[in-house]
Design a protein around this motif. Structure first.
Motif, short mmCIF file in Angstrom:
data_model
loop_
_atom_site.label_atom_id
_atom_site.label_comp_id
_atom_site.label_asym_id
_atom_site.label_seq_id
_atom_site.Cartn_x
_atom_site.Cartn_y
_atom_site.Cartn_z
N THR A 157 -16.66 7.72 -18.11
CA THR A 157 -15.96 6.52 -18.12
C THR A 157 -14.94 6.86 -16.94
OG1 THR A 157 -17.28 5.29 -19.71
CG2 THR A 157 -15.13 4.41 -18.44
N LEU A 158 -14.79 6.13 -16.08
CA LEU A 158 -14.14 6.92 -14.68
C LEU A 158 -12.26 6.23 -15.74
CD1 LEU A 158 -13.31 8.03 -12.33
CD2 LEU A 158 -13.23 5.47 -11.85
N VAL A 159 -11.26 7.36 -15.91
CA VAL A 159 -10.19 6.55 -16.68
C VAL A 159 -9.05 6.64 -15.85
CG1 VAL A 159 -10.87 6.96 -18.91
CG2 VAL A 159 -9.88 8.52 -18.35
N ALA A 160 -9.65 7.27 -14.91
CA ALA A 160 -8.24 7.81 -13.47
C ALA A 160 -8.30 8.09 -12.17
CB ALA A 160 -7.36 9.09 -14.32
N MET A 161 -7.77 7.97 -11.11
CA MET A 161 -8.20 8.62 -9.92
C MET A 161 -6.92 8.81 -9.62
SD MET A 161 -10.41 5.35 -8.07
CE MET A 161 -8.37 3.77 -7.13
N ALA A 162 -7.00 8.82 -7.86
CA ALA A 162 -5.96 8.91 -7.01
C ALA A 162 -6.47 9.39 -5.69
CB ALA A 162 -4.70 10.11 -7.52
N GLY A 163 -6.54 9.42 -4.45
CA GLY A 163 -6.40 9.71 -3.67
C GLY A 163 -6.07 9.59 -2.39
N GLU A 164 -6.60 9.86 -0.76
CA GLU A 164 -5.82 9.95 -0.06
C GLU A 164 -5.99 8.45 1.07
OE1 GLU A 164 -6.99 15.15 0.31
OE2 GLU A 164 -8.29 13.14 1.93
N ARG A 165 -5.06 7.68 1.83
CA ARG A 165 -4.58 6.58 2.43
C ARG A 165 -4.31 7.08 3.72
NH1 ARG A 165 -1.67 1.73 -0.45
NH2 ARG A 165 0.03 2.85 0.48
N LEU A 166 -3.48 7.07 4.19
CA LEU A 166 -2.92 6.90 5.78
C LEU A 166 -2.96 8.47 6.10
CD1 LEU A 166 -0.08 4.50 5.56
CD2 LEU A 166 -2.10 3.89 6.67
N ARG A 167 -2.87 9.15 7.47
CA ARG A 167 -3.32 10.08 7.51
C ARG A 167 -2.43 10.42 9.12
NH1 ARG A 167 -7.41 12.84 6.15
NH2 ARG A 167 -6.57 14.76 7.25
N PRO A 168 -0.99 9.72 9.23
CA PRO A 168 -0.69 10.32 10.42
C PRO A 168 -0.31 11.45 11.25
CG PRO A 168 1.53 9.55 8.78
CD PRO A 168 -0.47 9.50 8.49
N PRO A 169 -0.26 12.52 11.79
CA PRO A 169 -0.75 13.70 12.14
C PRO A 169 1.19 14.90 11.19
CG PRO A 169 -0.11 12.34 14.15
CD PRO A 169 0.10 11.23 13.16
N GLY A 170 -0.31 15.68 10.76
CA GLY A 170 0.40 16.76 9.65
C GLY A 170 0.90 16.32 8.22
N TRP A 171 -0.21 15.30 8.10
CA TRP A 171 0.13 14.71 6.97
C TRP A 171 -0.83 13.74 6.76
CZ3 TRP A 171 5.81 15.13 5.13
CH2 TRP A 171 6.18 16.15 5.63
N THR A 172 -0.68 13.89 5.53
CA THR A 172 -1.68 13.19 4.09
C THR A 172 -1.02 12.22 3.01
OG1 THR A 172 -3.84 14.30 5.01
CG2 THR A 172 -3.78 13.25 2.69
N GLU A 173 -1.03 10.71 3.16
CA GLU A 173 -0.46 10.16 2.17
C GLU A 173 -1.23 9.92 0.69
OE1 GLU A 173 1.16 5.27 1.04
OE2 GLU A 173 -0.34 5.88 2.30
N ASP A 186 1.88 25.00 -2.48
CA ASP A 186 1.18 24.76 -2.95
C ASP A 186 -0.59 25.48 -3.05
OD1 ASP A 186 2.75 22.49 -2.43
OD2 ASP A 186 1.93 21.79 -1.03
N ARG A 187 -0.93 26.22 -2.24
CA ARG A 187 -1.67 27.26 -2.49
C ARG A 187 -2.06 27.57 -3.90
NH1 ARG A 187 -1.59 28.18 3.31
NH2 ARG A 187 -2.96 26.34 4.86
N ALA A 190 -2.65 20.49 1.26
CA ALA A 190 -2.23 21.96 2.19
C ALA A 190 -3.03 22.84 2.66
CB ALA A 190 -1.65 22.73 1.53
N SER A 191 -4.40 22.43 1.79
CA SER A 191 -5.57 23.79 1.99
C SER A 191 -6.05 23.43 3.91
CB SER A 191 -6.82 23.89 2.11
OG SER A 191 -7.40 22.38 1.65
N ARG A 192 -5.47 22.26 4.31
CA ARG A 192 -5.61 21.49 5.89
C ARG A 192 -4.36 22.13 6.60
NH1 ARG A 192 -7.90 16.57 2.90
NH2 ARG A 192 -6.15 15.50 3.95
N ASP A 193 -2.77 22.79 6.12
CA ASP A 193 -1.92 22.45 6.70
C ASP A 193 -1.54 21.39 7.00
OD1 ASP A 193 -1.79 25.80 6.66
OD2 ASP A 193 -2.90 25.49 8.42
#
Length: 234
Positions: free
Chosen positions: A150-166, A99-100, A194-197
């Motif tokens: 104009t903003l035409v697309a986006m995505a982001g981080e939501r739930l953050r259980p230990p070791g994971w990001t949604e 991933d890196r 992935a840069s945050r392991d």
């Protein structure tokens, strides 16, 4: 590799509220939910009793909305069902080293900030990726793509259980679809996570076959099938 610490994904809302998102949580006893305008997700323990459901009802107030996400526990019979949606949880099996190698974000990807929230809400209203509220951006980093400003697309981080990001809120304005924006944004988020392991995961509605096909092309695999449920308190 596929199962490393994956048990945290069995209760992603509860694990997030107890951990990375504790500062955004409201809690009574073992019942928890997010503060208003961040998210409507709520969590209870694996085997909640009547007192725990009563605590959640107190948190939400009479007629309050409880988005129980993928929680399999069913509330008491006097809670009104609002929706049931079949879906799946998907995870990225690739190792973080791979991933890196893709860590360079796509051209035109920008980070979105508080001042961008009105545009983000407008895009969500037009593209309808799922729940997104005025303070949802506080859950994690959100990236976007602009076309002539104009903003035409986006995505982001939501739930953050230990070791994971949604990865969530993946959406593109109708007039900008077919240009690969969603793939560009998901790749950029995968590299950031992935840069945050940490490991990326996401959820998709079973009926959204186009999104599932995209995520599979981007290297995600189905971990489990889930049922999303929402209720209103008495």
């Amino acid at each position: 590799m596929m199962n490393r610490d994956a048990v945290a994904l069995d209760d992603p809302v509860g694990e997030s509220l107890r951990g990375h998102h504790a500062h955004l949580a409201r809690r009574i006893g073992r019942a928890a939910t997010y503060v208003p305008e961040v998210a409507t997700f709520s969590a209870v323990s694996a085997d909640p009793d009547a007192a725990e459901w009563a605590d959640l009802a107190r948190l939400l107030g009479p007629g309050g909305f409880a988005d129980m996400f993928s929680c399999p526990a069913i509330p008491p019979s006097d809670w009104e069902p609002v929706f049931v949606l079949e879906g799946r949880q998907m995870i990225r099996p690739a190792d973080s080293r791979t991933d890196r190698l893709r860590a360079e974000p796509g051209r035109g990807v920008v980070e979105l900030h508080a001042e961008d929230v009105p545009e983000m809400l407008d895009l969500v209203a037009r593209a309808q990726p799922g729940p997104f509220w005025p303070r949802t951006r506080e859950l994690g980093a959100y990236l976007g793509i602009r076309d002539n400003g104009t903003l035409v697309a986006m995505a982001g981080e939501r739930l953050r259980p230990p070791g994971w990001t949604e990865i969530s809120a993946v959406c593109t304005a109708p007039e900008a679809r077919g240009r690969g924006h969603a793939a560009t944004l998901v790749d950029a988020l995968v590299a950031r996570i992935a840069s945050r392991d940490e490991r990326p995961f996401l959820h998709a509605a079973e009926a959204n076959t186009r999104a599932i096909a995209l995520y599979e092309r981007l290297g995600f695999e189905t971990r489990r099938h889930v049922t999303f449920r929402g209720f209103r308190t008495p």
